[in-house]
Scaffold this motif. Sequence first.
Motif, mmCIF file in Angstrom:
data_model
loop_
_atom_site.group_PDB
_atom_site.id
_atom_site.type_symbol
_atom_site.label_atom_id
_atom_site.label_comp_id
_atom_site.label_asym_id
_atom_site.label_seq_id
_atom_site.Cartn_x
_atom_site.Cartn_y
_atom_site.Cartn_z
ATOM 1 N N SER A 64 76.752 43.486 86.284
ATOM 2 C CA SER A 64 75.951 42.263 86.744
ATOM 3 C C SER A 64 76.638 41.034 86.501
ATOM 4 N N GLY A 65 76.888 39.829 87.188
ATOM 5 C CA GLY A 65 77.136 38.870 87.118
ATOM 6 C C GLY A 65 76.133 37.573 86.767
ATOM 7 N N VAL A 66 74.910 38.237 86.622
ATOM 8 C CA VAL A 66 73.706 37.117 86.270
ATOM 9 C C VAL A 66 74.094 36.572 84.786
ATOM 10 N N PRO A 67 74.109 35.382 84.543
ATOM 11 C CA PRO A 67 74.321 34.659 83.083
ATOM 12 C C PRO A 67 73.257 35.295 82.268
ATOM 13 N N GLY A 68 73.660 35.750 81.261
ATOM 14 C CA GLY A 68 72.874 36.221 80.275
ATOM 15 C C GLY A 68 72.834 35.930 78.723
ATOM 16 N N LEU A 69 71.790 36.070 78.259
ATOM 17 C CA LEU A 69 71.804 36.049 76.540
ATOM 18 C C LEU A 69 71.171 37.257 75.940
ATOM 19 N N VAL A 70 71.699 37.576 75.114
ATOM 20 C CA VAL A 70 71.241 38.673 74.177
ATOM 21 C C VAL A 70 70.853 38.306 72.758
ATOM 22 N N VAL A 71 69.724 38.780 72.339
ATOM 23 C CA VAL A 71 69.447 38.333 71.005
ATOM 24 C C VAL A 71 69.056 39.474 70.183
ATOM 25 N N HIS A 72 69.650 39.807 69.039
ATOM 26 C CA HIS A 72 69.359 40.965 68.526
ATOM 27 C C HIS A 72 69.650 40.900 66.792
ATOM 28 N N GLY A 73 68.790 41.655 66.249
ATOM 29 C CA GLY A 73 68.731 41.887 64.761
ATOM 30 C C GLY A 73 70.030 42.619 64.268
#
Length: 262
Positions: free
Chosen positions: A195-204
């Motif tokens: 996918s080309g949708v701008p993203g953010l991943v937040v992970h511990g």
Amino acid sequence: MHQTELVSIDGVPLEAVVHSPQGRPDRGLVIQAHGINVDMDEGGMFVRLADRLAEAGFTVLRFSFRGHGNSGGARRGATIAGEMLDLQAAVEFMTARYPGPLSLVASSFGAVSTALSLPWLEDRLSRLVLWNPVLDLRRTFVEPELPWGKENFGPEQQRLLHTQGFLMVDEEFELGRVLFEEFRYYRPVDHFVASGVPGLVVHGDRDGAVSYDIARSSAAAREHCDFYTVSGSDHGFDTREREDEAITATVDWLTTNAVDPR
């Protein structure tokens, strides 16, 4: 905040709440997709996130997938395919009633239906945020590599699928045979990376349930994707301070990345 009527594509009633914007009413829309064995509150985090986003000018929808919370459907009957129908209903509900660009925030197992829906969401979705996302179903559930998966989905637990038709997740959620079989076939990571949708991943980085390394490498493999580490955190952001850190990172990213870089 007000309750609203949301019905899935196949007629299953879903509990849902809309948070109206309190600030500038032109930020757009946010839909929140929760994880397994919780509901639209996501242990309280989705309530606080929705309130923060509404204060920043977003219209926010929280809803419970079928078989969760006060939504219709049985827990044993919950499936990935069903959650994809629920998410589609949420998207169509919001975009038909409210203006502005659409963003999604998906937590843990909520990332599965979200990622698998990206092919048809691609042109509708402005931004995507994933918290501790399940991206590899086989390594999380079928052949679990981490402690939580081994405890809940190990050989003894999997045998229960054949003898009683379900197994217990965290001793409280009845996960049915059909859902487990879906784990063998769906590959959400492929859709996420493509996918080309701008993203953010937040992970511990101390997550004992869902792989931090898989999430980090998947984010690095796609365009327009930021990665935020909550240092020392287990799955679900295990202290109030870490929860607030994840919420703040999400709100800041959504409010400062209003322009689609694609």
